[in-house]
Scaffold this active site. Structure first.
Site, PDB file in Angstrom:
ATOM      1  N   LYS A  21       0.841  -1.268   0.061  1.00 37.76           N
ATOM      2  CA  LYS A  21      -0.149   0.116   0.120  1.00 37.76           C
ATOM      3  C   LYS A  21       0.862   1.149   0.066  1.00 37.76           C
ATOM      4  O   LYS A  21       0.864   2.387  -0.941  1.00 37.76           O
ATOM      5  CB  LYS A  21      -0.961   0.099   1.241  1.00 37.76           C
ATOM      6  CG  LYS A  21      -1.784   1.125   1.553  1.00 37.76           C
ATOM      7  CD  LYS A  21      -2.935   0.738   2.300  1.00 37.76           C
ATOM      8  CE  LYS A  21      -2.870   0.866   3.877  1.00 37.76           C
ATOM      9  NZ  LYS A  21      -2.615   2.358   4.284  1.00 37.76           N
ATOM     10  N   SER A  22       1.814   1.247   1.036  1.00 36.82           N
ATOM     11  CA  SER A  22       2.604   2.597   1.026  1.00 36.82           C
ATOM     12  C   SER A  22       3.459   2.698  -0.363  1.00 36.82           C
ATOM     13  O   SER A  22       3.624   4.034  -0.809  1.00 36.82           O
ATOM     14  CB  SER A  22       3.919   2.397   2.094  1.00 36.82           C
ATOM     15  OG  SER A  22       3.189   2.351   3.391  1.00 36.82           O
ATOM     16  N   ARG A  26       2.602   6.141  -3.053  1.00 39.80           N
ATOM     17  CA  ARG A  26       3.723   6.759  -3.449  1.00 39.80           C
ATOM     18  C   ARG A  26       3.869   6.869  -5.169  1.00 39.80           C
ATOM     19  O   ARG A  26       3.918   7.977  -5.725  1.00 39.80           O
ATOM     20  CB  ARG A  26       4.860   6.570  -2.710  1.00 39.80           C
ATOM     21  CG  ARG A  26       4.972   6.937  -1.526  1.00 39.80           C
ATOM     22  CD  ARG A  26       6.255   6.155  -0.626  1.00 39.80           C
ATOM     23  NE  ARG A  26       6.318   6.601   0.612  1.00 39.80           N
ATOM     24  CZ  ARG A  26       5.529   6.305   1.625  1.00 39.80           C
ATOM     25  NH1 ARG A  26       4.335   5.655   1.633  1.00 39.80           N
ATOM     26  NH2 ARG A  26       5.838   7.003   2.805  1.00 39.80           N
ATOM     27  N   SER A 163       7.557   9.613  11.798  1.00 36.24           N
ATOM     28  CA  SER A 163       6.369   9.363  10.762  1.00 36.24           C
ATOM     29  C   SER A 163       6.821   9.522   9.182  1.00 36.24           C
ATOM     30  O   SER A 163       7.485  10.553   8.893  1.00 36.24           O
ATOM     31  CB  SER A 163       5.398  10.575  11.022  1.00 36.24           C
ATOM     32  OG  SER A 163       4.490  10.645   9.918  1.00 36.24           O
ATOM     33  N   GLN A 165       5.162   9.454   6.699  1.00 39.95           N
ATOM     34  CA  GLN A 165       4.048  10.430   6.109  1.00 39.95           C
ATOM     35  C   GLN A 165       4.741  11.693   6.151  1.00 39.95           C
ATOM     36  O   GLN A 165       4.445  12.597   5.259  1.00 39.95           O
ATOM     37  CB  GLN A 165       2.844  10.225   6.611  1.00 39.95           C
ATOM     38  CG  GLN A 165       2.126   8.929   6.608  1.00 39.95           C
ATOM     39  CD  GLN A 165       0.865   8.488   7.311  1.00 39.95           C
ATOM     40  OE1 GLN A 165       0.398   9.289   7.920  1.00 39.95           O
ATOM     41  NE2 GLN A 165       0.225   7.352   6.923  1.00 39.95           N
ATOM     42  N   ASP A 334       2.416  -0.720  12.315  1.00 33.66           N
ATOM     43  CA  ASP A 334       1.182  -1.035  11.723  1.00 33.66           C
ATOM     44  C   ASP A 334       0.998  -2.610  12.101  1.00 33.66           C
ATOM     45  O   ASP A 334      -0.110  -3.233  12.062  1.00 33.66           O
ATOM     46  CB  ASP A 334       1.147  -1.123  10.324  1.00 33.66           C
ATOM     47  CG  ASP A 334       1.080   0.225   9.676  1.00 33.66           C
ATOM     48  OD1 ASP A 334       0.660   1.340  10.441  1.00 33.66           O
ATOM     49  OD2 ASP A 334       1.550   0.583   8.364  1.00 33.66           O
ATOM     50  N   ARG A 365      -5.763   2.694  18.485  1.00 24.41           N
ATOM     51  CA  ARG A 365      -5.612   0.868  18.282  1.00 24.41           C
ATOM     52  C   ARG A 365      -5.401   0.443  19.735  1.00 24.41           C
ATOM     53  O   ARG A 365      -5.654  -0.610  19.886  1.00 24.41           O
ATOM     54  CB  ARG A 365      -4.513   0.813  17.297  1.00 24.41           C
ATOM     55  CG  ARG A 365      -5.093   1.024  15.903  1.00 24.41           C
ATOM     56  CD  ARG A 365      -4.001   0.301  14.850  1.00 24.41           C
ATOM     57  NE  ARG A 365      -4.605   0.688  13.474  1.00 24.41           N
ATOM     58  CZ  ARG A 365      -4.088   0.905  12.375  1.00 24.41           C
ATOM     59  NH1 ARG A 365      -2.665   0.863  12.575  1.00 24.41           N
ATOM     60  NH2 ARG A 365      -4.607   0.901  11.411  1.00 24.41           N
ATOM     61  N   ARG A 407      -7.142  -2.637  10.066  1.00 22.74           N
ATOM     62  CA  ARG A 407      -6.052  -3.451  10.792  1.00 22.74           C
ATOM     63  C   ARG A 407      -6.808  -4.164  11.897  1.00 22.74           C
ATOM     64  O   ARG A 407      -6.406  -5.377  12.336  1.00 22.74           O
ATOM     65  CB  ARG A 407      -4.978  -2.881  10.929  1.00 22.74           C
ATOM     66  CG  ARG A 407      -4.003  -2.276   9.769  1.00 22.74           C
ATOM     67  CD  ARG A 407      -2.602  -2.046   9.980  1.00 22.74           C
ATOM     68  NE  ARG A 407      -2.003  -1.341   8.975  1.00 22.74           N
ATOM     69  CZ  ARG A 407      -1.901  -1.698   7.811  1.00 22.74           C
ATOM     70  NH1 ARG A 407      -1.919  -2.947   7.309  1.00 22.74           N
ATOM     71  NH2 ARG A 407      -1.477  -0.935   6.675  1.00 22.74           N
TER      72      ARG A 407
HETATM   73  C1  S3P Z   1       2.885   5.001   6.210  1.00 24.39           C
HETATM   74  C2  S3P Z   1       3.427   5.288   7.232  1.00 24.39           C
HETATM   75  C3  S3P Z   1       2.964   5.160   8.647  1.00 24.39           C
HETATM   76  C4  S3P Z   1       1.820   3.873   8.726  1.00 24.39           C
HETATM   77  C5  S3P Z   1       0.963   4.065   7.624  1.00 24.39           C
HETATM   78  C6  S3P Z   1       1.473   3.897   6.376  1.00 24.39           C
HETATM   79  C7  S3P Z   1       3.295   5.455   4.900  1.00 24.39           C
HETATM   80  O1  S3P Z   1       2.203   6.151   9.219  1.00 24.39           O
HETATM   81  O2  S3P Z   1       1.366   3.771   9.863  1.00 24.39           O
HETATM   82  O3  S3P Z   1       0.098   2.901   7.669  1.00 24.39           O
HETATM   83  O4  S3P Z   1       2.779   5.011   3.971  1.00 24.39           O
HETATM   84  O5  S3P Z   1       4.030   6.642   5.264  1.00 24.39           O
HETATM   85  P1  S3P Z   1       3.107   7.064  10.017  1.00 24.39           P
HETATM   86  O6  S3P Z   1       4.184   7.784   8.969  1.00 24.39           O
HETATM   87  O7  S3P Z   1       2.332   8.495  10.320  1.00 24.39           O
HETATM   88  O8  S3P Z   1       3.695   6.580  11.465  1.00 24.39           O
END
Ligand code: S3P
Length: 447
Positions: A21-22, A26, A163, A165, A334, A365, A407
């Site tokens: 998914k990540s 992207r 993070s 993200q 995760d 969670r 999840r």
């Molecule tokens: C992700 C980063 C993680 C993860 C999320 C996906 C990403 O979050 O928990 O499911 O794709 O960069 P954080 O970076 O906010 O911890």
């Protein structure tokens, strides 16, 4: 829909899981800034990834299916619409990464999302992106959020929360605005953004800082290890960095695969998952399984599109408890619901600390795990920043609550395999956020 959950003797099977998914999100969002097309193999059909694709399409990306692959053509003349509103659904990665792209582009972008996403913190991207020069309008630091993009200033930032993200949002802001960005981290969050840019673009450098030996102050014959920098990881984006386009082949999602590895661990069965992503920033759960006593074999290792992958076989054996904190928790971010579930089938006490971030995921969670584990008769205590779980007794079936969180829904659907009575989940639909075929894959390994 409410679902009766199945039990199983030792699970057994060879499976694949949808693309990561990540990485997929992207790829979709990179296409907004790319100079050439990006062709993606194994793009998953989960709702979060479709939300990233929809966002790209709304900002001008043309999406075509070519021989089972997705071809993403960047917006004409790399020009984004002056104004747009994007619904990110349940997807925090879409909202945060898109905030970075919008902050550095000539656009006024409004982001909205579902109830869960509208409660999740956005200040973590708003604050640094505002410092870079973008303008943000929102009420309580969460969605709905309006972003007015600007020509941004070069930026250096040490992440206050671990993070990926936030790191990615700032790197994408730099890419969009052609300004340099340096990000420093105290831990190692997933590095798919950096790898993808190195693969289909240019202008990124990363380094891991290693401790070095220096003379011990009290005893010159001894050495002590010190960090030469006040951080552990650095990603440097140059002002000339650019996404050029190319091919991306997405490996299976290790976080999705982890549910089926857990099924093997708690039923003392064996599951083989082919073509799983093995990026070192994502493999902490495999290490965890080994440490608590499972047998894990990895074969067919190769690296494609800058991302390692391989076949993983997990066999469940007698489990041992473990204490988890710091960098280990970040690496398992995760997979913490699964760590907690494994703990409930383990004699002794497992303690999970430094996991406060779990309170602001798709649900709280920590509370969701605490609620559901206690329904089974496992002893689970809620800590400020984690959980303490005492397992090892026979656990009973329960009517689990998914809290609308993919999840949590999938984790407790796996737990039911080994409970001593029938179980249900109140609503199975959130599984489609990351793995629409989850129950079919599960069915295929149940014995
Ligand atoms: C992700 C980063 C993680 C993860 C999320 C996906 C990403 O979050 O928990 O499911 O794709 O960069 P954080 O970076 O906010 O911890």
């Amino acid at each position: 829909m409410k679902r009766q959950l199945k039990r199983s003797k030792k699970v057994k099977g060879i499976i694949t899981v949808p693309g990561d998914k990540s990485i997929a999100q992207r790829a979709a969002l990179f296409s907004i800034l790319s100079s050439g097309p990006i062709t993606v193999t194994n793009f998953p059909d989960g709702a979060d990834c479709q939300n990233s694709l929809n966002a790209a399409e709304q900002l001008g990306v043309k999406i075509e299916q070519v021989e089972g692959r997705l071809k993403l053509r960047p917006p004409e003349n790399n020009t984004l619409p002056r104004q747009a509103t994007v619904d990110c659904g349940n997807s925090g990665t879409t909202a945060r990464l898109l905030s970075g792209i919008a902050a550095g582009s000539n656009i006024e972008l409004t982001l909205i999302g579902d109830e869960s996403l509208s409660l999740r913190p956005m200040k973590r991207v708003i604050e640094p992106l505002t410092e870079m020069g973008a303008e943000f309008f929102c009420e309580n630091g969460s969605l709905p959020l309006k972003i007015r993009g600007k020509k941004l200033l070069p930026f250096e930032y040490k992440l206050p929360v671990a993070s990926a993200q936030v790191k990615s949002a700032l790197l994408l802001a730099g890419l969009a605005s052609h300004c340099s960005v340096v990000i420093r981290e105290d831990s190692f969050t997933r590095d798919h953004t950096e790898r993808m840019l190195a693969e289909i673009g240019e202008g990124i450098e990363t380094r891991k800082i290693k401790a070095v030996p220096v003379e011990h102050p009290d005893d010159p014959r001894k050495k002590k290890m010190v960090m030469p920098e006040p951080f552990k990881y650095e990603a440097k984006l140059s002002a000339q960095a650019a996404v050029k386009g190319g091919e991306i082949n997405i490996p299976g999602d290790i976080s999705t695969a982890s549910f089926f590895m857990t099924a093997a661990a708690i039923t003392q069965g064996t599951v083989t998952i082919k073509n799983v992503g093995l990026n070192p920033t994502r493999t902490a759960f495999i290490d965890h399984l080994k440490i608590i006593g499972c047998e894990v074999k990895i074969s067919d290792k190769e690296t494609i599109s800058g991302e390692p992958r391989g076949t993983v076989t997990v066999t469940g054996l007698k489990l041992k408890p473990r204490k988890i904190s710091g960098d280990t928790t970040v690496g398992l971010i995760d997979e913490i619901p699964l760590v907690a579930i494994l703990a409930s089938f383990t004699e002794g006490t497992t303690v999970i600390r430094d996991a406060a971030e779990l309170k602001v995921k798709e649900s709280n969670r920590l509370e969701a795990i605490h609620h559901n584990l206690n329904l089974t008769g496992a002893k689970c205590g809620l800590l400020d920043d984690g959980l303490a779980i005492q397992g090892g007794r026979e656990l009973s079936g329960a009517d689990f609550v998914g809290f609308g969180d993919h999840r949590i829904v999938m984790a407790f659907s796996i737990t039911a395999l080994s409970l001593a009575g029938p179980s249900t989940i109140d609503d199975d639909s959130p599984a489609a956020v990351s793995c629409p075929g989850f129950y079919d894959i599960l069915e295929s390994i149940i014995r």
